[in-house]
Design an enzyme around this catalytic site. Structure first.
Site, PDB file in Angstrom:
ATOM      1  N   ASP A  26       0.852  -1.186   0.000  1.00 11.94           N
ATOM      2  CA  ASP A  26       0.000   0.000   0.000  1.00 11.94           C
ATOM      3  C   ASP A  26       0.891   1.241   0.000  1.00 11.94           C
ATOM      4  OD1 ASP A  26      -2.073   1.775   0.246  1.00 11.94           O
ATOM      5  OD2 ASP A  26      -3.042   0.740   1.924  1.00 11.94           O
ATOM      6  N   ASP A  60      -2.929   2.523  -6.093  1.00 18.28           N
ATOM      7  CA  ASP A  60      -1.913   2.606  -5.052  1.00 18.28           C
ATOM      8  C   ASP A  60      -1.835   1.391  -4.146  1.00 18.28           C
ATOM      9  OD1 ASP A  60      -4.289   3.082  -3.707  1.00 18.28           O
ATOM     10  OD2 ASP A  60      -3.339   4.402  -2.265  1.00 18.28           O
ATOM     11  N   GLU A  61      -2.482   0.288  -4.491  1.00 12.70           N
ATOM     12  CA  GLU A  61      -2.287  -0.901  -3.668  1.00 12.70           C
ATOM     13  C   GLU A  61      -2.460  -2.178  -4.466  1.00 12.70           C
ATOM     14  OE1 GLU A  61      -5.475  -1.683  -0.746  1.00 12.70           O
ATOM     15  OE2 GLU A  61      -6.166   0.317  -1.253  1.00 12.70           O
TER      16      GLU A  61
END
Length: 419
Positions: A27, A120-121
């Site tokens: 993350d 973003d993860e």
DNA sequence: TCTGGGGTCCTAGGACCC
DNA sequence: TCTGGGGTCCTAGGACCC
């Protein structure tokens, strides 16, 4: 904040048992804000948020901004009240997409078994990568080092036997942390946490749970399944009950494809003129159509979303007899759905257009033209212009070219839709 | 300056078919 | 003339996630 003493095992001193902990959750920390700060070093150490428009919310907040209590999804007004010297940057989706691609490339160097959840993860299953890259904890440390050295960004990584525990672990060691939850410690890790940390327990689900006296994961695990079923419905109850016992059979799915593509926009000023609404639907249809064609797909279901000034929101969808990737067709259906609402003097805050029900273009039984839809004055000649417009936009930007001729009053375009 | 924009999944009801 | 049950497709809305 940060790697405080209550974080059980930072990797630097991790000597425990990570056997069977083959799931990693990576993350990125304050991703959009970090990408902005990376290219504007003078902003480092200052409260920064990304999220632009007049009626917008915070999309990402730097950790300095979070010290003022600023969180994502907070309205910009509230954020500015909390921190008047807050620096507000407009979002740059292209920049975040390319930073994201660089991160995902590092992850795919470790294993092809990567499942991005958003820009973003991502989840990784490193079960097959250990011979090449070492134990899961070492792989996680290696990823963090590469992201930091090569991309000048930080991330947090959770390492656990299941997806959802890995995700909780990464959240617990943010920012710039690493946390391994050994198989034997999953239950003691989970039980003290508030139920609201579980995936799928938002405000609405927490309410009936709290009425049952369920506040922690332990409370949930110890509540009879039948009681939960009555409060939450069967599917949700069984899912959450299993999670509370540390059970999560979901595997990492690489190669997931989108099931819908949509674009919507909240206007700074409510739209009231019919022509303005149509122009907006056309712009959104063009955006969605471009992204459908970019993937080489065709869609059979087209929908609109309309949010009024009072925030009431309606959606309409229509499934067509065949497939299309044409902006003109998407726009045509969108305007018909809009007309079908029969609105009288509406004040429209947001309009959206969506496509779903995809096939790969060329593998679909038949492609629709507007002729098939009974709109024979517009036809697939326009569909043939889509690729030309896509190419021009790719080269010269979104304002390069548009569909002015589709509009009822082509002389009045003002959003770059002119010829 | 109340409430973005991109998605996924679930539910419930109706149409329709056998 | 009072009517079942299962399966599938479609639609609208809403909860939830980042």
């Amino acid at each position: 904040m940060g790697r405080s003493a209550d974080v059980p095992r930072a990797i630097e001193d991790f000597d425990g048992d990570d056997a069977g902990c083959s799931l990693l959750h990576v993350d990125m920390d304050a991703f959009f804000a970090s990408v902005e700060i990376r290219r504007r070093p003078e902003l480092r150490g200052t409260p920064v948020v990304v999220g632009g428009s007049l009626r917008g919310v915070v999309a990402a907040a730097s950790y300095e901004a979070r010290r003022y209590g600023i969180r994502s999804a907070m309205s910009m007004g509230q954020a500015l009240r909390l921190c008047p010297r807050l620096i507000v940057l407009p979002p740059d989706r292209d920049a975040y997409a390319s930073a994201s691609a660089a991160v995902m490339a590092i992850l795919r160097d470790v294993t092809p078994r990567v499942e991005p959840l958003s820009l973003d993860e991502a989840f990784l299953d490193v079960a097959g990568a250990e011979r090449l890259h070492g134990r899961p904890a070492a792989i996680a440390a290696g990823i963090r080092a590469r992201v930091s050295e090569e991309l000048a960004l930080t991330c947090s990584v959770g390492v656990a036997p299941t997806k959802f525990v890995a995700k909780l672990a990464s959240a617990r060691c943010k920012p710039d942390g690493l946390l391994v939850v050994p198989a034997a410690e999953v239950l003691s890790f989970l039980r003290p946490l508030p139920v609201t940390v579980l995936w799928g327990v938002g405000a609405r689900t927490a309410e009936p749970l709290h009425r049952l006296g369920v506040r922690t994961v332990a409370d949930l695990a110890d509540t009879p399944l039948d009681t939960l079923r009555r409060a939450l419905g069967a599917a949700g109850a069984e899912h959450l009950h299993a999670l509370a016992h540390g059970l999560d059979p979901r595997t990492v799915q690489s190669g997931e494809v989108e099931k819908s593509i949509s674009a919507d926009h909240t206007n700074d000023v409510d739209l009231t003129a019919e022509d303005d609404v149509r122009r907006e639907l056309l712009r959104l249809a063009g955006e969605v159509g471009r992204r459908v064609r970019e993937r080489g797909w065709v869609a059979r279901t087209i929908g609109i979303k309309i949010r009024f000034a009072d925030f009431r929101t309606v959606t309409r969808v229509r499934t067509l007899p065949g497939w299309t990737d044409s902006t003109a067709t998407i726009y045509q259906i969108a305007t018909e759905l809009y007309a079908g609402l029969g609105l009288d003097r509406p004040r429209i805050r947001l309009a959206g257009v969506k496509c779903e029900n995809f096939r790969v273009a060329g593998q679909a039984p038949e492609q629709l033209t507007l002729d098939t839809l009974g709109a024979n004055h517009l036809d697939d000649q326009r569909a043939r212009t889509d690729p030309v417009i896509d190419a021009a936009r790719a080269r010269f930007g979104a304002q390069a070219m548009g569909y002015g001729s589709l509009l009822p009053t082509p002389g009045q375009t003002d959003r770059g839709e002119g010829p």
